[in-house]
Design a protein around this motif. Structure first.
Motif, PDB file in Angstrom:
ATOM      1  N   SER C 302       0.859  -1.187   0.000  1.00 31.01           N
ATOM      2  CA  SER C 302       0.000   0.000   0.000  1.00 31.01           C
ATOM      3  C   SER C 302       0.899   1.242   0.000  1.00 31.01           C
ATOM      4  O   SER C 302       1.627   1.445  -0.963  1.00 31.01           O
ATOM      5  CB  SER C 302      -0.962  -0.048   1.197  1.00 31.01           C
ATOM      6  OG  SER C 302      -1.918   0.973   1.089  1.00 31.01           O
ATOM      7  N   PRO C 315      -8.612   0.206  -2.461  1.00 33.33           N
ATOM      8  CA  PRO C 315      -8.924  -1.207  -2.673  1.00 33.33           C
ATOM      9  C   PRO C 315      -8.905  -1.580  -4.160  1.00 33.33           C
ATOM     10  O   PRO C 315      -9.508  -0.884  -4.982  1.00 33.33           O
ATOM     11  CB  PRO C 315     -10.327  -1.340  -2.065  1.00 33.33           C
ATOM     12  CG  PRO C 315     -10.368  -0.287  -1.001  1.00 33.33           C
ATOM     13  CD  PRO C 315      -9.555   0.858  -1.538  1.00 33.33           C
ATOM     14  N   SER C 350       4.131   0.414   4.371  1.00 32.61           N
ATOM     15  CA  SER C 350       3.186  -0.697   4.444  1.00 32.61           C
ATOM     16  C   SER C 350       3.915  -2.031   4.290  1.00 32.61           C
ATOM     17  O   SER C 350       5.027  -2.084   3.758  1.00 32.61           O
ATOM     18  CB  SER C 350       2.119  -0.558   3.360  1.00 32.61           C
ATOM     19  OG  SER C 350       2.712  -0.591   2.080  1.00 32.61           O
ATOM     20  N   HIS C 355       0.923  -3.464  11.001  1.00 31.17           N
ATOM     21  CA  HIS C 355       0.923  -3.299  12.460  1.00 31.17           C
ATOM     22  C   HIS C 355      -0.361  -3.826  13.070  1.00 31.17           C
ATOM     23  O   HIS C 355      -0.374  -4.349  14.174  1.00 31.17           O
ATOM     24  CB  HIS C 355       1.053  -1.814  12.823  1.00 31.17           C
ATOM     25  CG  HIS C 355       2.386  -1.225  12.492  1.00 31.17           C
ATOM     26  ND1 HIS C 355       2.530   0.040  11.986  1.00 31.17           N
ATOM     27  CD2 HIS C 355       3.645  -1.729  12.597  1.00 31.17           C
ATOM     28  CE1 HIS C 355       3.813   0.298  11.792  1.00 31.17           C
ATOM     29  NE2 HIS C 355       4.512  -0.750  12.145  1.00 31.17           N
ATOM     30  N   GLY C 356      -1.435  -3.672  12.351  1.00 31.85           N
ATOM     31  CA  GLY C 356      -2.736  -4.112  12.881  1.00 31.85           C
ATOM     32  C   GLY C 356      -2.897  -5.631  12.874  1.00 31.85           C
ATOM     33  O   GLY C 356      -3.904  -6.137  13.369  1.00 31.85           O
ATOM     34  N   ARG C 359      -5.997  -8.895  11.474  1.00 32.49           N
ATOM     35  CA  ARG C 359      -7.349  -8.349  11.357  1.00 32.49           C
ATOM     36  C   ARG C 359      -7.436  -7.205  10.357  1.00 32.49           C
ATOM     37  O   ARG C 359      -8.495  -6.648  10.113  1.00 32.49           O
ATOM     38  CB  ARG C 359      -7.830  -7.834  12.715  1.00 32.49           C
ATOM     39  CG  ARG C 359      -8.213  -8.942  13.680  1.00 32.49           C
ATOM     40  CD  ARG C 359      -8.318  -8.379  15.073  1.00 32.49           C
ATOM     41  NE  ARG C 359      -7.098  -7.638  15.412  1.00 32.49           N
ATOM     42  CZ  ARG C 359      -6.884  -7.035  16.584  1.00 32.49           C
ATOM     43  NH1 ARG C 359      -7.809  -7.068  17.522  1.00 32.49           N
ATOM     44  NH2 ARG C 359      -5.752  -6.414  16.813  1.00 32.49           N
ATOM     45  N   SER C 360      -6.312  -6.822   9.807  1.00 31.55           N
ATOM     46  CA  SER C 360      -6.283  -5.615   8.969  1.00 31.55           C
ATOM     47  C   SER C 360      -6.709  -5.921   7.531  1.00 31.55           C
ATOM     48  O   SER C 360      -6.633  -7.052   7.056  1.00 31.55           O
ATOM     49  CB  SER C 360      -4.875  -5.032   8.969  1.00 31.55           C
ATOM     50  OG  SER C 360      -3.960  -6.007   8.522  1.00 31.55           O
ATOM     51  N   ARG C 361      -7.149  -4.868   6.849  1.00 34.08           N
ATOM     52  CA  ARG C 361      -7.461  -4.946   5.429  1.00 34.08           C
ATOM     53  C   ARG C 361      -6.249  -5.438   4.642  1.00 34.08           C
ATOM     54  O   ARG C 361      -6.354  -6.228   3.705  1.00 34.08           O
ATOM     55  CB  ARG C 361      -7.884  -3.559   4.933  1.00 34.08           C
ATOM     56  CG  ARG C 361      -8.194  -3.466   3.461  1.00 34.08           C
ATOM     57  CD  ARG C 361      -8.676  -2.074   3.054  1.00 34.08           C
ATOM     58  NE  ARG C 361      -7.584  -1.122   2.915  1.00 34.08           N
ATOM     59  CZ  ARG C 361      -6.953  -0.832   1.758  1.00 34.08           C
ATOM     60  NH1 ARG C 361      -7.330  -1.411   0.632  1.00 34.08           N
ATOM     61  NH2 ARG C 361      -5.976   0.039   1.714  1.00 34.08           N
ATOM     62  N   GLY C 362      -5.077  -4.954   5.038  1.00 28.92           N
ATOM     63  CA  GLY C 362      -3.853  -5.308   4.323  1.00 28.92           C
ATOM     64  C   GLY C 362      -3.592  -6.807   4.339  1.00 28.92           C
ATOM     65  O   GLY C 362      -3.229  -7.403   3.312  1.00 28.92           O
TER      66      GLY C 362
END
Lengths: 659, 659, 659
Positions: C302, C315, C350, C355-356, C359-362
């Motif tokens: 990203s 997206p 990215s 980091h998330g 659960r992240s979109r990435g």
């Protein structure tokens, strides 16, 4: 009329030289500058000299009837010298010693450089003083181009010597520099250094003295060579080529050391007003030695190569701009350079003989203009008379543009140009004069921005007005003395009698804002003194003056903007704001006369009996009220003259004498 | 109320001093700052001292009933010191050692400088501790002006000492700095250097620690002098003049070492919102020592001289802005400087006594305002109560504005100012607080951009909300810990309970673009939380929060932009975008009360029982709902008060007591 | 198809490694790059080595079926090395030696650095040559990032060695550098230094040779490591990651030393045309080794963190742009980096695992794209055929963008991109070729701006045209030879036969101006060759060519702007101005065919039998005339294919074979 240019035969095989000489002849060239960057060729090592090639060249040119302007070749020391003596290379204000590989890489205060340069000049002078081709001496090249100052230890020592000579004792320096401020007092001469990069603003008088010193340090280089030439080759005129209105060197002082003034002029064809600032520069060159003709030592036939984008001269422009230099006092038109280089940093600089050779448009212009210039022989030596003078002081220029002023947006050259433009578009002749000049020779004296003003000069200006002269001062004039100390007692203290005003406070105008100004005189014609002022305004009070224009809004609304003061038999005008278009009222009041009245964009100037008419527009223009013979076309003019796009005429009342 | 300014008699002949003292008296001056740049005069050589002139000055001022704020004179070491010890001069990040000739030319870590400064401070303290004119000690001058950091070897050694003290062992440093990244691991303390110019981005924690160190290195200079003054001259209050919201120095720490806070404030008259950021700065000054009154140590009566274009204060502005400092907690209004300099870098800085002398507009204002300020004696000592706090952390500021972030366009001062503006235009009092503050004293805590957040602080903020407090966090808050390491677990990890959101990804907004935001609450009044966000947006998910506003287009269209989270008894707001105008909803929800409701442009603030009303517009304004007596005019106000352009009133419910 | 990325486990506790390996497996990762910045970890001191952790990692990855691209770790020397040998740190042109604390801090010519790097590479190669996880060798990292040149004494000596090798005798150098100009003649090799900061413009051939040398000096570093790997670990392919169309390194030469090409590609999501320049870069990568597949070694899933404002990929964009690299020849898609860093200068870059966390979109995109990429296995190894070639010469690029040219606004990459865009929007395949290429393989050769052109190349281009090829040359081509000496005889001298024109003078166009161009051919469709030229125009004469377009005003009004010349059996086009939109006429005349015709914004490219269709718009697009099976969706396409916003399809005429 001299015609020719720089020639760098070192860059070409010797076979080319004969062809060059023949082509010079074809183009009407009568003067060639030789040797400007030949040091490494003439002196390939500390004890090695090679003059044979230059001997052959002078003989060759002489054989073709071409005179030589011979350079002392000292502008760029050779590699062997800077490697043997690295301290010759100049040092920036951040301590970086600049590298070999460009040009002008020398410290002006370096004893090694100075000695090597003088030795070279002496050798050249001794060898060629009696050569029949030798016509002029050309010292160095464009002093101050690239390097105007050096911050090395040698320069620092030289600066201290210069300061000792100026101030004699340290208390005088401490007073002049105001070292009581910010704990800067010096207890010994050795504590003083150049204004290198410092944490914040550097002492302004120190910086001002540094500028004075730097001009003098380069002048000492020049003078050392001049002394040698005068000694070895007396009677041959000596010059060094100036760079128009150049801030770093006090050309008043420099010109006084020259036998004649020469200039390198590079107006930008992409600038639609380039011909106006060019005219200003030429008037300065003419003024530097009191009106004597000068020599255009360098110009470009078309594009240069050192601007970010280098636009060529469109057809007709080269001719027109060349004639303009003659109109404003040049007795010769010379170029950088004869033959375009194949290699190096200036290979895309236009030349009399372009890369495309004799089939190019450029070569055709070279030949055509050479023939045309020859017709102007009668003009040589003639002079221009002016009723108006503009005061230009390098000291004041340096002091004005320092930091920590009410505004750092003041660019003296641009401000002078904006006043000059009003004279130019009215065809009113103007001289530049130093503050020490005799003002009484003029009807009107203009001081667009004479920030630094000695009391003595202010007194002479005041007497000039009292005696019937007209004086117009721009804002922020008469503010400080020669040490950059405020003249106390209300600005502009030393001019308050002459101008009849007192400035309470400076109100500089931020970028992109303007202040409306309107006429303060009932019944005055609209537009003469009204407009939108930029750059500057002031909280101004009149004492004996009367307001001519006032601010039409804002915190200064209703206060005087431009004033006129009767003082004795004369008139003292003051511009508290930047509004050069209002200068018309000053010119009208002074009754100064134009060379001739012309349509917009057509320039008229007189040299002696000759009237030059130059059409700077791309349209046909007609000028009336004329009579005489046009030296260029040979046509007789009766009343009306038609000038084509970029057209020109040089009128003489009588048939041109034989040359 | 103190009234006076810096006085630099060294710059004037001694004859002037008596005239100065008489004029000070005439203007109502009761305090003069002496000696700020007198080092070279007081100590002309390593072992030479000259105090006689300063003795005479203190006596003279005392004789006129004027108290003295005596400087330790250590801000600019004399020439003899830097020539004997060139290593005192500071070094830039590119290795250039800066030259003498300006001011503040010293390396903060230089032992030679520190010892010389302490010796000077001790000499001055010993000589004047018992002088009856002595009222305050003024250490140094504007620490950090010009030089905030030095990259010399001495500073490097000091940095290493500071790091050893902070981390004790090298593994801790390697962990904190994340030296596993880019092969930066240190095997010995000696391998560590300051963040000098490097090939690419320098380790961000190293850079952050460097900023911490630089603030501390200057603080050590201050503390060394403070210790001497406390020892030699106990009981006399000590300060050093701050520079408003100044990034380089952590003023929370600094203020804790002062006896009272003083500030130098220079709002720009050319900035139409200057009075708002000025108010913000004054609120910070008031907050630095928990609400105690502070002293405006320097301001300009009109223009300064160090901006590119220096616009003066139009009539009325000097008075209005001076009153504003009192309204926001100043117990005195002082100036740079008493008498305008004739020479030096600040000669065009306005002064209480201008170059034009007593006939100038400036002098009239000096006298008039002195008389007016005296009427505000009753205000002195009174305090302001606030229900709102803004968290300001220097650590976070330094960390936030480093490179290699999602956006380098984040300017914390500007972001805080944009939030502050919303409070200011509603006349809502606000304190600044450090992250370590007790938040429970406030109804509403604002954290416009608290990028760096220790877990401990986050826990206290969360408890504050749970206990009924309101918290509003700006975007990119709670991202890293004290080592600039990401708080893992979904941004802003340590605040997720309080705010009820998780940020998936940062979507900074390119320059000159905006993102439309609309209300996400049915029936909400148009415009309260809608608008065009700049600078920043985020891919945001709510967990327990509810969206208050959402993006109205683009890739984030429909996603939450601003959210509100009920947590315990309180409310946690989150701004995922930059839209300060939406702060009204936060203020309304918190129910915080204004000092008074006023028309646009009229500022109302309370100090104790006094209500200040300041009209920052150029039109007449009317404020209603008032009663009391105006200390300035003496008029009794019943309901409506009319304020002229730039007008002001200071209302007290009771007649002013005798002073 | 390779899928994976850089992994920096040093930054994480060893507990994390197992979790990482499991998640890699989940995402379909099959290749991991290890050790890029591990020098300090692998060699903590001059004689200390620590490979145990890396042993465990390779075993762990191998255990999960993941291959390893193993780096030689030489891009950033450890602190102990630069402190023991400070001369390893690079020096800027102003003499500043750059500090440790970032990365890539080494002098390419440093013998100490080179020896240490080779020793490290050897140790790593010896230890892992037989490890079953080892699949590729990855030398160093992004040669030339941050440091492309060093001006230290060591580099100067290396430069002199390089020059001796190039010129053998000093006369040849003096001739090539044109040292007759500006007195620059060298009398000894020792007098030569790098082009450090100098007073003015530095010798252009010296500067050009410096650029050649700098590319070669880094290449020598690469080659030294390559030799070790080839010796110790024969048969394992070796690469170093390129940085797309990177000016400082002559990738033709570099690629010839690699076993395969790999690239780091970072198109900017904030740039609406980023996908076009990206396509151009990928075509270059494909061309560098004659059409062989290459490897995308790094991209960002990203946002990156090193731009001023780092916009993420919306997206669908990550998938689309990844597929584009495969469409243009990549046989693998890899990333910087696997797990987002917590600390350091790239923590906001990215990563595949943000980091998330999971659960992240990435992370969802990482898993989804891994699965999708696996479907493209059949594409691997297939090649693209092109009928058009663009000539790209690093020599010419370096020479073109030097100073002191007619215009300094020429940016070769931007000019090539503007031509490339015309091919891209027509879906016409294109190869990049060096000047030494065999042109006869192509129908059409484009030379957008081939300023420097050896006579030999010009002759081959001329023969290519005579033999039936089509050639289109942009302005300012064929101007100088390999020494940057003008080709005399009328520009562009060596191409005059092929093009049938002669350029009299260059007329660069100032910024923000344009020159109108109109069709010169009666009855020609409006708009094909008409438009507003920027950047450049020329005073052009045709010899044998015919004008296709001419200037519609200004000083060049009516003169030819674009010309076409029949020469032998082929056609030579010349663009005297910058008007890339006119390229359509050239493409039409050459009859080159698109991969497929598509609506605007939809890219079609072929690799072997596979047709990639990529919709770069945010709207639904329909492409007709298709048939086959979409490898991504598995759907059968008959005539029309609908692509959603940012949608993509990879059509194969036959069912995909089992992988």
């Amino acid at each position: 009329m001299l015609y020719g240019g720089d020639y760098n035969p070192e860059q070409w095989p010797e076979e080319t030289w004969a062809e060059d000489a023949a082509l010079m002849k074809e183009a009407g060239v009568n003067m060639i500058t030789l040797g400007v960057f030949s040091w490494a060729r003439l002196q390939p090592g500390p004890d090695t000299w090679d003059f044979a090639w230059l001997d052959r060249l002078l003989d060759l040119l002489h054989g073709h009837g071409i005179a030589v302007d011979l350079a002392t070749a000292t502008a760029s020391p050779p590699a062997w010298l800077v490697r043997a003596h690295p301290e010759v290379l100049p040092v920036r204000s951040d301590g970086v010693r600049l590298e070999f590989g460009s040009r002008q890489h020398y410290c002006p205060s370096s004893p090694v450089y100075r000695e090597a340069a003088v030795t070279l000049a002496r050798r050249i002078a001794e060898r060629y003083r009696d050569h029949p081709a030798l016509a002029l001496w050309h010292i160095h090249n464009e002093y101050g181009d690239h390097v105007t100052e050096c911050f090395c230890a040698e320069s620092a020592a030289d600066f201290r010597r210069w300061l000792r000579a100026r101030y004699t004792d340290l208390d005088a320096l401490n007073f002049a520099w105001g070292t009581a401020f910010w704990s800067q007092r010096y207890g010994s001469w050795d504590e003083i250094e150049p204004p290198r990069d410092a944490p914040g603003p550097v002492n302004p008088t120190q910086t001002l003295d540094w500028r004075r010193f730097c001009s003098d340090a380069l002048l000492a280089c020049y003078q050392a060579e001049k002394d040698v030439l005068d000694e070895v080759s007396p009677g041959v005129p000596v010059t060094t080529n100036f760079m128009s209105m150049f801030k770093a060197l006090d050309y008043w002082e420099w010109a006084s050391r020259e036998d004649f003034v020469s200039d390198d002029a590079y107006p930008d064809p992409a600038d639609p007003e380039a011909h106006i600032t060019a005219a200003m520069n030429y008037d300065l060159m003419r003024s530097l030695k009191g009106g004597r003709p000068w020599l255009l030592m360098e110009q470009a036939p078309s594009a240069v190569s050192w601007r970010p984008v280098n636009v060529p001269k469109r057809p007709g422009l080269h001719r027109l701009w060349s004639l303009q230099t003659v109109a404003r006092g040049a007795d010769g038109v010379m170029y950088f350079q004869w033959r375009a280089s194949r290699a190096g940093a200036e290979k895309f600089h236009s030349a009399l003989l372009p890369h495309g050779g004799t089939r190019s448009r450029g070569w055709a212009e070279t030949v055509r203009f050479g023939a045309e210039l020859a017709k102007l022989g009668p003009v040589a030596g003639s002079r221009t008379e002016a009723e108006v003078a503009i005061v230009l002081s390098w000291d004041s220029w340096w002091a004005l543009e320092q930091e920590d002023h009410p505004s750092t947006r003041l660019d003296l050259r641009a401000i002078i140009a904006s006043w000059y433009r009003e004279l130019w578009r009215r065809n009113i002749a103007v001289d530049f004069v130093p503050p020490e000049a005799d003002f009484t020779r003029y009807r009107l004296v203009l001081a667009p921005n004479l920030y630094m003003l000695r009391s003595e000069t202010a007194e002479r200006l005041t007497r000039f007005v009292a005696g019937g002269g007209h004086l117009a001062c721009g804002f922020f004039s008469g503010i400080v003395d020669e040490h950059d100390h405020i003249h106390l007692g209300g600005y502009p203290a030393p001019l308050r009698d002459a101008l009849g005003v007192v400035v309470d406070e400076f109100w500089p105008v931020p970028d992109d804002r303007t202040v409306p100004v309107e006429s303060a005189v009932a019944g005055a014609a609209e537009g003469t003194v009204a407009g939108a002022a930029t750059l500057w305004s002031e909280w101004l009070d009149v004492t004996t003056a009367e307001p001519v224009a006032s601010y039409a809004g804002g915190p200064l609304g209703g206060r005087p903007a431009i004033t006129r003061n009767v003082h004795g038999d004369g008139l003292g005008w003051y511009f508290g704001c930047h509004l050069p278009s209002a200068l018309g009222a000053v010119l009208d009041a002074a009754g100064v006369r134009p060379a001739h009245e012309t349509p917009a964009g057509v320039e008229a100037t007189r040299r002696g009996e000759f009237l030059f008419l130059l059409n700077h527009t791309d349209a046909v223009s007609r000028v009336s009220g004329l009579s005489g013979i046009d030296l260029l076309s040979g046509a007789t003019v009766r009343d009306e003259l038609e000038l084509g796009p970029l057209g020109a005429a040089v009128l003489t009342p009588n048939p041109a004498p034989e040359r």
